[in-house]
Design an enzyme around this catalytic site. Structure first.
Site, mmCIF file in Angstrom:
data_model
loop_
_atom_site.group_PDB
_atom_site.id
_atom_site.type_symbol
_atom_site.label_atom_id
_atom_site.label_comp_id
_atom_site.label_asym_id
_atom_site.label_seq_id
_atom_site.Cartn_x
_atom_site.Cartn_y
_atom_site.Cartn_z
ATOM 1 N N ASP A 119 -71.567 -43.654 -18.442
ATOM 2 C CA ASP A 119 -70.932 -44.699 -19.243
ATOM 3 C C ASP A 119 -69.567 -44.161 -19.661
ATOM 4 O OD1 ASP A 119 -70.593 -46.961 -21.032
ATOM 5 O OD2 ASP A 119 -71.046 -45.552 -22.648
ATOM 6 N N ASP B 133 -74.576 -43.811 -24.108
ATOM 7 C CA ASP B 133 -74.782 -43.668 -25.548
ATOM 8 C C ASP B 133 -75.053 -44.971 -26.287
ATOM 9 O OD1 ASP B 133 -72.076 -44.684 -25.342
ATOM 10 O OD2 ASP B 133 -71.854 -44.109 -27.448
ATOM 11 N N ASP C 134 -76.463 -49.438 -22.826
ATOM 12 C CA ASP C 134 -76.880 -48.477 -21.797
ATOM 13 C C ASP C 134 -78.396 -48.259 -21.784
ATOM 14 O OD1 ASP C 134 -74.173 -47.888 -21.119
ATOM 15 O OD2 ASP C 134 -74.057 -46.562 -22.859
#
Length: 568
Positions: free
Chosen positions: A287, A467, A471
């Site tokens: 990410d 995080d 996600d």
């Protein structure tokens, strides 16, 4: 024995009920037979009793079980964490009145009011009002977006500045937030089907041990003309000497040593099979915001402005809680600038802040509001009177060690992918800066999870590093996953490993340690197999009593533990 060996008895009984075998079946059988034979020897005034053998066996196996449990973290499932974010009630318009009702009573077409600071209870379309929305739940990005009439909103988003009237398009189990929780639950259940090295060994080892012990009993019954006592002694010796104590220690001893080493480097292993899965990884998906970057915008062109402009911008920024305004205020005041004296300061929901300075209207906010043309970078704009707007640009700073982690993983031959809910320009810029093979922008939570599943179906073993709540489904769907300690609760729960510090560089080292740990586990299996290859014939020919078998078993367990400690 009845008290201490309960974990093995319960585990063995649970798998036997579904007609399966695991390591605890031969363990339980060895303990029970050793105790039963010892009781029989006592009642017959025999020369030997083997309570100590059964007790030693239980002690070593409990030690292995303790080491195994040390590596586990007890937490709610990520799906439950997401479900907890659902708003239980909403304010519905009934005529001209607002009535608070449970979400379950809302229907498509209802009008609801969402106050500033409130979380969206439903998916819908804005009918009235202007505001800014924190969409980090769905996109991971911290910069709010404008919401006005006809804007589409989703459950879980936070209304920041102005009241909104929303027409419901989906409520309850049909909302995007609930669908995200369903995605996570499905991904978690699929990950639970992973078969560990110990489970694979048990599937082969347990039936072989039972068959060997039974053949020893039958063979000696035939050879001795029906001497039950001697035949049973030898069968129990075979069962104890082949009892998978060393195998029971093989995995947890290595896992504990590896976990300790990783913990000293700032990584916490939550799942017992995480190291085995991490050793198999060949693809790493990152990410962007909050993972590779710090997730907080920082002013990048402070030196381009005159003192007067900075003073006015600071005064306006201090009147807003918008992330860009907060960052601008911190940077400008940190440079020793004092705010200008403004009057009539107020925030315009969804647009920015305006006020009066020396008789002129000054504004700080969105490009369209001040008559500026929006550029490719994240920015806010200052207009003083009728002068041309000035652009304050912002960028996310890399998290410490992010560049080193990506470079090291690339050196290991990993395929790298950057996937983010951010705009294409920002994602492409970071991808090129860090050297990613591939990148995807404007990805929703279901897009991330779908991409992970596609890679898995193509044969990839994926490590997901993320995080945010957006996600969570991807973290749960990946072969193994890592989250920073700064991640939100649902993301941390969904991940297998937590990065405790801010430094990302231990990521690459973790994969190396995981591969070493897997090699040690396989070495331990080889040690246990070699021990059995030597000891089993001795027991089969009647040269080992159950007590000797227990001592030999203890020696193999100690050898396995010492081999595991080499990892430290």
């Amino acid at each position: 024995m009845a008290f201490s060996a309960q974990p093995f008895f319960r585990s063995a009984w649970s798998v036997l009920q579904v007609r399966r075998l695991n390591m605890d079946v031969p363990i339980s059988l060895a303990i029970l037979l050793a105790c039963a034979l010892s009781l029989y020897e006592v009642t017959q005034s025999g020369e030997h009793a083997y309570f100590d053998a059964a007790l030693s066996l239980t002690f070593f196996l409990l030690a292995g079980r303790y080491l195994d449990h040390r590596t586990r973290a007890i937490a709610r499932s990520a799906a439950e964490e997401l479900a907890a974010l659902e708003v239980p009630r909403a304010e519905r318009f009934e005529g001209d009145e607002l009535v608070t009702v449970p979400i379950a009573e809302l229907a498509v077409g209802d009008l609801v009011r969402v106050k500033p600071g409130g979380r969206m209870p439903v998916d819908g379309v804005v009918m009235d009002g202007q505001s800014e929305l924190d969409r980090s739940l769905l996109t991971g990005e911290t910069v709010p977006v404008y919401a006005g009439p006809d804007s589409v909103v989703s459950a879980g988003e936070v209304n920041l500045t102005g009241p909104l009237t929303v027409r419901v398009t989906a409520a309850g189990e049909d909302t995007s937030l609930h669908r995200m929780a369903d995605l996570v639950a499905m991904a978690e259940s699929s990950k639970n089907r992973y078969t560990s090295l110990a489970d694979k060994a048990a599937g082969i080892y347990a039936p072989g041990v039972h068959l060997l012990s039974f053949l020893a009993f039958v063979g000696w019954m035939v050879a001795t003309g029906g001497d039950v006592r001697l035949s049973l002694n030898i069968a129990v010796a075979v069962l104890i000497i082949t009892c998978p104590c060393a195998l029971g220690l093989a995995v947890p001893a290595v896992t504990t040593a590896a976990s300790g080493r990783l913990f000293r480097r700032g990584m916490l292993i939550k799942d017992a099979t995480a190291l085995e899965r991490l050793a198999e990884v060949d693809t790493v998906v990152f990410d962007k915001t909050g993972t590779l970057t710090e997730g907080a915008p920082e002013l990048t062109n402070l030196e381009e402005f005159k003192l007067r402009d900075l003073q006015v911008a600071l005064a306006l920024a201090q009147a807003s809680s918008h992330p860009l305004a907060v960052s601008l205020a911190a940077s400008v005041s940190g440079a020793g600038v004092d705010p200008a004296g403004l009057s009539d300061l107020h925030e315009v929901p969804g647009y920015g802040v305006k006020g009066t300075w020396n008789g002129e209207t000054v504004r700080l906010g969105r490009a369209a509001w001040v008559g500026a043309k929006a550029g490719p970078q994240t920015a806010t704009y200052l207009q003083i009177g009728t002068a041309a707007p000035l652009e304050f640009t912002f960028a996310d700073h890399l998290r410490e060690g992010a560049d080193k982690a990506v470079a090291a993983l690339k050196e290991q031959g990993m395929k790298l992918l950057l996937i983010s809910g951010d705009a294409p320009v920002a994602v492409e810029k970071l991808a090129k800066r860090l050297g990613f093979d591939e990148w995807v922008a404007e990805a929703l939570p279901e897009d991330k999870a779908k991409r992970i599943n596609t890679l898995t179906q193509e044969g990839a073993r994926v490590l997901m590093v993320g995080d945010g709540l957006n996600d969570t489904a991807a973290l749960a769907a990946a072969h193994v996953s890592i989250s920073p300690a700064s991640a939100l609760d649902a993301a941390r729960v969904a991940s297998d490993i937590v990065l405790l510090g801010s430094d990302m560089s231990p990521l690459a080292e973790a994969t190396v340690i995981a591969r070493k740990a897997t090699r040690r586990i396989k070495e331990n299996f080889a040690i246990a197999a070699g021990y059995n290859a030597i000891a089993v014939p001795i027991a089969l020919f009647g040269f080992a009593t159950p007590l000797m078998a227990a001592l030999a078993m203890s020696a193999s367990s100690i050898t396995v533990s010492l081999n595991a400690l080499r990892l430290r």
